[in-house]
Structures are given as C-alpha cells and as structure tokens.
Design a protein around this motif. Structure first.
Motif, short mmCIF file in Angstrom:
data_model
loop_
_atom_site.label_atom_id
_atom_site.label_comp_id
_atom_site.label_asym_id
_atom_site.label_seq_id
_atom_site.Cartn_x
_atom_site.Cartn_y
_atom_site.Cartn_z
N LEU A 287 0.84 -1.20 0.00
CA LEU A 287 0.00 0.00 0.00
C LEU A 287 0.88 1.26 0.00
O LEU A 287 1.84 1.33 0.77
N VAL A 288 0.51 2.20 -0.87
CA VAL A 288 1.20 3.50 -0.91
C VAL A 288 0.12 4.58 -0.83
O VAL A 288 -0.95 4.45 -1.45
N SER A 289 0.39 5.63 -0.07
CA SER A 289 -0.58 6.72 0.02
C SER A 289 0.18 8.04 -0.09
O SER A 289 1.18 8.24 0.60
N SER A 290 -0.28 8.94 -0.95
CA SER A 290 0.40 10.24 -1.08
C SER A 290 -0.58 11.28 -1.59
O SER A 290 -1.57 10.95 -2.26
N SER A 291 -0.26 12.52 -1.26
CA SER A 291 -1.09 13.60 -1.81
C SER A 291 -0.23 14.85 -1.96
O SER A 291 0.77 15.03 -1.26
N PHE A 292 -0.62 15.67 -2.92
CA PHE A 292 -0.03 17.00 -3.05
C PHE A 292 -1.18 17.97 -3.30
O PHE A 292 -1.76 18.00 -4.39
N CYS A 293 -1.51 18.70 -2.26
CA CYS A 293 -2.66 19.61 -2.31
C CYS A 293 -2.23 20.98 -1.79
O CYS A 293 -1.63 21.08 -0.72
N VAL A 294 -2.55 22.01 -2.56
CA VAL A 294 -2.24 23.39 -2.16
C VAL A 294 -3.36 24.30 -2.66
O VAL A 294 -4.11 23.95 -3.57
N PRO B 40 1.85 13.96 3.22
CA PRO B 40 2.87 12.95 3.50
C PRO B 40 2.87 11.86 2.43
O PRO B 40 1.95 11.78 1.61
N LEU B 41 3.91 11.03 2.47
CA LEU B 41 3.96 9.81 1.65
C LEU B 41 4.11 8.65 2.61
O LEU B 41 4.97 8.69 3.50
N GLU B 42 3.27 7.63 2.45
CA GLU B 42 3.37 6.44 3.30
C GLU B 42 3.45 5.21 2.41
O GLU B 42 2.74 5.11 1.41
N ILE B 43 4.33 4.30 2.81
CA ILE B 43 4.57 3.09 2.02
C ILE B 43 4.54 1.90 2.99
O ILE B 43 5.36 1.85 3.91
N GLY B 44 3.60 1.00 2.79
CA GLY B 44 3.47 -0.10 3.75
C GLY B 44 3.65 -1.47 3.13
O GLY B 44 3.28 -1.71 1.97
N GLY B 45 4.22 -2.37 3.92
CA GLY B 45 4.36 -3.77 3.51
C GLY B 45 3.90 -4.69 4.62
O GLY B 45 3.32 -4.22 5.61
N GLU B 46 4.18 -5.97 4.48
CA GLU B 46 3.68 -6.95 5.46
C GLU B 46 4.26 -6.73 6.86
O GLU B 46 3.63 -7.04 7.85
N ASP B 47 5.48 -6.18 6.93
CA ASP B 47 6.16 -6.08 8.23
C ASP B 47 6.20 -4.68 8.82
O ASP B 47 6.45 -4.52 10.02
N GLY B 48 6.05 -3.64 7.99
CA GLY B 48 6.22 -2.29 8.53
C GLY B 48 5.87 -1.23 7.50
O GLY B 48 5.34 -1.54 6.42
#
Ligand code: NAP
Length: 336
Positions: A156-163, A246-254
C-alpha cells in the motif's frame, strides 16, 4: 573547449525565466561547477533583467539562438508545459542536453518522441522531477531495496499533493491554453513516488474521480492505482485545498513515512513492529541542487538518462496521466 575537455564546469542555458526558473537558478548559483552561462526569453528585455538579477554571463532572445549556442553545455527548460515538447525537441536535435520541467510533455506520445530523439542523437534528457533526487529519497530507495517493510514489493502507498493556488482564471494554473490543472502540475508528484515505491512500471488498473474548475481544467483528482503484484496506491492532488502531504509506504512487516510535504522533505521514518527509526537527510538549497548535480554527473559520465528519473520512469508517469485524463475527460486545446 568541449565539456569533456573542460573536466568539471558545466555551462547552463536557462529557457523561460519565470517563477520556477527563479527558484531553480538560486539553487544553480550554489551548485559546484555550474556556470550561469545564458538566460533565454521570448523578450530580450526580460532576459537581460533576469541575467542581471542572477548573474548570468549573457542574455538572449529566442530559443533558436540558444539551440545554436556553442558555449552552452546543457539547457534547463522552465516554460509552461505546452511549450516543453517543441523546445526540448529543438534542443535535442541540435545536440543540446536537456533538463525539462515536469511534466516533461502534455502526453505520453510527445514524451515517447523526445525519448526516441534523445536515444537517436545520443543526447541527455531528464524530466526535472527533483523530488526523486533528494537525499531522503535515497534513504527510502535503500529501505525498499532491503525489503525493510516486508518481503517483495509494498502492498500500500498513500500520497497527496494539495495546495491552494491562484484563483485568477488567466493564471497558468487555471488556463487550459497553458496546460493548467492539478493533475499535470501537482499530480505528477504522487504518481512518480507511487511508481518509485511500487518498484517501477505503470499500474494495471486505475480508478479516479475529479472535480473541475469553470475554465475546464481539473482542480482535484483522487484515485486508486493497482499494480501487477497486487499492491495499491491511493493518491490525491488538488490546487484548491490546503492539506497535509505525506507519503506512506506499507508492507507486510512495517511502513515508511515521509512527512509533509514529502516532495521536499528532510527526513523519513521506518517503523517495523514496535521499533521506529528516523533518518535525517537534509536537502541543499530549496532541493533543486540534487537534480542539477545529477544532470551534471550524467553529462560527465556520458549517460543519456539518469537512473534517478529514467526515461522509462517518465514514460510510465506520462502514460498513467493519459489514462487518468481519459477517465475524467480532461482535454486540452487542440486535442480530439
Ligand atoms: N519543479 C518545481 O518545483 C516546479 C514548480 C513550479 C512549476 N514547475 C513547472 O515549471 C514550468 C513553468 O512553471 P512557472 O510557474 O514557472 O511558469 P510561468 O512563470 O508562468 O512561465 C515561465 C516562463 O515561460 C515563458 N512562457 C510563458 N508562456 C509561454 C508560452 N506560451 N510559450 C513559451 N514560453 C512561455 C515566460 O518567459 P518569457 O516570456 O520571458 O520567455 C515565463 O516567464 C511548468 O511546466 C511547471 O509544471 C515546476
């Protein structure tokens, strides 16, 4: 004397002395071995004023003269996106290496053509996606290579750029003639870091929603992208909303978190189980120094693309933007 004989210095030509050129040139001033050779505008007066303000050796009018200038080693294109294709093509055909502002072009077909010319001519071409060159993104790349968030590619990856940008309909951001809209201008960042995090390539499935300005350009786009290995990236770009980015990057462990605004961040945190590790990796200047140095490194070593933002990376992002535009019905003047 040619660049190769000249060892270290690289003489820069800057095309389109506008808003972003001011910021990037401030960083160029602090980049070792970068020479501010010439600034080129559609108006000699504007070029001369800019040259004087920033200390360029010369000012000139018209990009034909820039393409033919023997004392320019590399051209930085900083005009609005609809002008990128013709200018970059002219420079590459004249044998001039190019760093072109993002998005490289208006669509993938144009980017594909520029990349083909770069390869035919054996001339360097890079999209100025400076974020991918930041020190913090080298830390993120290392964590991903070491599979610190878990085996295989992220889930899973989550990111945004809003201004909140200008509401003036004549301004570039809202003007379709100047390639206005959030997706091409801001969306390129979430898309490129999603692609980086997911290990390269374009998504296999995309689902998006959008909201439009009265001028017909997109003000907000939000969506989900599924990649071949099953991972999903969600993203939002908006030019009418102040929001955390922010940018978030998730995998099975962290998971990895690059704090807001991820695009010019100075640190990143890796969390695995109960353990969190924050690494500080400060940018230099406003953050553009790293892409400028990377372009100069590539020139010296004879590479025609940078591994930090390869031709394939640019093309994958441009193709993704084409597919998003097709879903939301976003068209620019002259498009069918
Ligand atoms: N990397 C980043 O952080 C970042 C940030 C902002 C923008 N950008 C990108 O940089 C590019 C420029 O953005 P900006 O806000 O700096 O634009 P801008 O200030 O509106 O325009 C830049 C310059 O381009 C020239 N220009 C204007 N319209 C043109 C046209 N139709 N054809 C050819 N040249 C034209 C003008 O210079 P002359 O008339 O004097 O030639 C103008 O001063 C965009 O593609 C944008 O996506 C990147």
């Amino acid at each position: 004397m040619s660049l190769m004989e000249n060892a270290d210095t690289v003489r820069w030509g800057v095309l389109g002395p506008g808003r972003i050129a001011r910021d990037v040139v401030r960083d160029l001033q602090m980049t070792p071995n970068a020479v501010l050779e010439v600034v080129c505008s559609r108006s000699l007066d504007r070029a001369e004023a800019f040259a004087q303000e920033f200390g360029f050796r010369r000012a000139m009018e018209g990009e034909e003269a820039l393409a033919a200038d023997p004392d320019v080693d590399i051209v930085y294109i900083a005009s609005p996106h609809p002008a990128h294709f013709e200018s970059a093509k002219r420079m590459l055909l004249a044998g001039k290496p190019v760093v072109c502002e993002k998005p490289m072009t208006m669509d993938a077909a144009q980017a594909r053509e520029l990349i083909a010319i770069s390869k035919q001519q054996n001339v360097f071409l890079m999209e100025a996606v400076w974020t991918r060159c930041l020190p913090v993104f080298q830390v993120v790349r290392k964590w991903l290579q070491e599979e610190r968030v878990g085996p295989g590619k992220p889930r899973l990856v989550s990111s945004s750029f809003c201004v909140g940008l200008s509401k003036d309909p004549k301004d570039r951001w809202l003007n379709p003639e100047l390639g206005g809209g959030g997706l091409l201008d801001l969306g390129v960042y979430p898309l490129t870091v999603s692609q980086l995090a997911m290990g390269g390539g374009a998504p296999v499935e995309i689902k998006v929603m959008a909201d439009f300005a009265e001028t017909g350009v997109d003000e907000m786009v939000s969506g989900l992208m599924r990649y071949e290995h099953g991972g999903v990236a969600r993203f939002t770009c908006s030019m009418r909303t102040e929001f955390e980015c922010p940018l978030e990057i998730g995998g099975e462990d962290g998971f990895i978190r690059v704090p807001s605004r991820f695009l010019d961040a100075n640190e990143a945190t890796l969390t695995v189980g109960n353990h969190s590790e924050t690494v500080r990796a400060p940018r230099r200047g406003q953050g553009y120094v790293h892409e400028l140095e990377e372009a100069m490194r590539c020139l010296r070593s004879g590479e025609i693309e940078s591994p930090m933002i390869s031709h394939a990376d640019t093309l994958a992002t441009m193709e993704t933007m084409d597919r998003i535009r097709a879903q939301i019905g976003l068209k620019y003047p002259g498009e069918e």
